[in-house]
Motif scaffolding. Structure first.
Motif, PDB file in Angstrom:
ATOM      1  N   PRO A  13       0.967  -1.243  -0.089  1.00  0.00           N
ATOM      2  CA  PRO A  13      -0.005   0.013  -0.040  1.00  0.00           C
ATOM      3  C   PRO A  13       0.901   1.144  -0.037  1.00  0.00           C
ATOM      4  N   HIS A  15      -0.914   4.123   0.990  1.00  0.00           N
ATOM      5  CA  HIS A  15      -1.767   4.899   1.696  1.00  0.00           C
ATOM      6  C   HIS A  15      -1.491   4.404   3.373  1.00  0.00           C
ATOM      7  N   ALA A  17      -3.044   2.789   6.786  1.00  0.00           N
ATOM      8  CA  ALA A  17      -4.375   2.348   7.213  1.00  0.00           C
ATOM      9  C   ALA A  17      -5.108   3.225   7.774  1.00  0.00           C
ATOM     10  N   TYR A  23      -6.992   3.775   1.766  1.00  0.00           N
ATOM     11  CA  TYR A  23      -6.194   2.355   1.846  1.00  0.00           C
ATOM     12  C   TYR A  23      -7.295   1.122   1.447  1.00  0.00           C
TER      13      TYR A  23
END
Length: 73
Positions: A13, A15, A17, A23
């Motif tokens: 990811p 982004h 969480a 996310y």
């Protein structure tokens, strides 16, 4: 952003969480091609696509439940 390298890997990811909407959207985008390929493969093997999707939801829920149980105990 390159969602998949073609080898079935899942990108990390970009982004955190804590940015839940971004996310989650990024996770969906990362997993969608893998899921589509799995559904297509299962359907080509003779499985009903709806049954495969339902089974995947069941197995995913089972995995989450098992992880929560092991984290508590």
């Amino acid at each position: 952003m390159d969602m998949m390298s073609g080898d079935g890997s899942v990108p990390a990811p970009t982004h955190p969480a804590s940015e839940f909407l971004a996310y989650e959207a990024e996770c969906r985008s990362a997993l969608k091609p893998l899921l589509t390929r799995l559904l297509d493969t299962a359907e080509s093997a003779g499985w009903n696509r709806r049954t495969v999707a339902s089974t995947l939801m069941f197995l995913a829920a089972q995995q989450v439940s098992a992880a929560e149980t092991s984290a508590r105990g």
